[in-house]
Enzyme design. Sequence first.
Site, PDB file in Angstrom:
ATOM      1  CG  ASP A 403      18.616   5.984 124.655  1.00  0.00           C
ATOM      2  OD1 ASP A 403      17.753   6.665 124.079  1.00  0.00           O
ATOM      3  OD2 ASP A 403      18.647   4.752 124.626  1.00  0.00           O
ATOM      4  CD  GLU A 446      17.441   3.889 120.141  1.00  0.00           C
ATOM      5  OE1 GLU A 446      16.365   3.937 120.722  1.00  0.00           O
ATOM      6  OE2 GLU A 446      17.726   2.997 119.328  1.00  0.00           O
TER       7      GLU A 446
END
Length: 525
Positions: A403, A446
């Site tokens: 992440d 993301e």
Amino acid sequence: MLLWQMPFANAATPVTVQLRWLHQFQFAGYYQAVEQGYFAEAGLDVTLLEGGPDALEPTDKLLRGDIDFAITASGVVMRRLEGKPVVAVAALMQTSPLVWITLKESNITTPQDLVGKRLMMMPPPESAELVTILRKEGLPVDTVQLVPNTYRLDDLIDGKVDAYDGYISNEPYVLNQRGVDYNLINPRDYGVNFYSDVLVTTEDLANSDPELVSAMKEAVERGWDYAFKNVDSTIDLIQANYAPQKSRGHLRYEAEKIRQLVMPELVQLGHMNPGRWQMIAESYQDLNMTRGNASLDGFIFTPPERADYSYIIYSLIGALILLAIVMFIMCRFIYLSRLLTEEIAQRREAEKELQEANKALQTLSITDPLTNLYNRRGFTELVNKAMSRAARERTELAILALDLDHFKKINDEHGHLVGDHVLVRFAELLTTVARPYDTVARVGGEEFSILIERVDIDTATKIAKRIRKDTEALQIMHPDVDEPIRMTVSIGLTLNTTSVIDIWRGADEALYQAKNSGRNRVVVI
């Protein structure tokens, strides 16, 4: 006029069609089929019934015999699973236009962000795709507050709800015109890619009068072909006869978005794939959205084979000519043989193109369009297979959950175009660091994952640490940004566990620890 249409020539057959919503470009093909006389040529006197909040699920009207055809969503397959005699004639949109719309200021950008929020949506099965992404992401419906749709976009703008059930071809234009920034949560990004605006009829009509249903299907497809090739005149028609309150700009925006959903350059208008319908049905069953398990045999309408009267005519002419000149028949035979050979070649080419189009659609369903990596659906399938292979071969595998730290700040400061550029560069970095036989995927905004097979804990940890180090050293340039963009990544890693659910849970837990312990680090569970 074709000979097979002659039974309709003397008296037009009255036909009623229930539209799915209010008049707009969404039904342009039907308007042009009326305007250009395609329905009339097919022997049909068509009445188009405007839809709206009171006609969201027209299948009930269809089954009662109040209408002959209806335009509805892919949720109609649940009716067939439940034994209802509905038949899909043609699917206009290859991808559903339904999306969750949230205000940009709310920072609600993923399904997980919807937990505990107020979601305004139309009653199922009209918005089944939007419920499906919640369940596919492991979010029970009772974790959100579903609010009946008032069809007032102001309820979202005024903060009365947190997410609004809208069309990607409609509400975003209104928000842009009003200067309201927004986010879109698109089911397609999470592996939910269903048909939409499906023309349906009853099994009784399809069986008793297949020629009429086939004529309706062809006239509608001709209408849509004309509408896409003549957008300006179609907009004139809609403003004059159907939706005078809609601006040209709004209708043009809608036309462009609908064309992207229909994909007429890639897929034949109205095309439906039996395998894809089966996949959609299984998705609803797997998510407990229907208890029906009836067969889909007969659900897709098959046009009848038309009698070739021209062959009889040619045979009679040939017999008469045979009485006069035998040589003429020989020449005629050669000519017809050549035509038949060409037609066979054309059909084979068309079948090849259709197979290629289906293959392309399958690839789209498991691929992230921005990075060209696997999406969550494609990656999940590979992990399932890899777990089975590891158990069989007694080898180990690892899952990395990654992440990007504070990625929202990049979007907020530089815009989504720069953010997309950063995601692409990060995807390239992951592909470079990963081994050739490892699998890299973008599973969320993301969020990325890497599947590493035949690996020990030390090797997997080295790969994760190298990714963290290379990410921290990466400097990304973009024409719209004065200075290089730098970023860090949090990584969670776990090795073999007893099930796919456990290995996902382990990687997510490791990632959670990495983020909560300061980010820009690797945590191994």
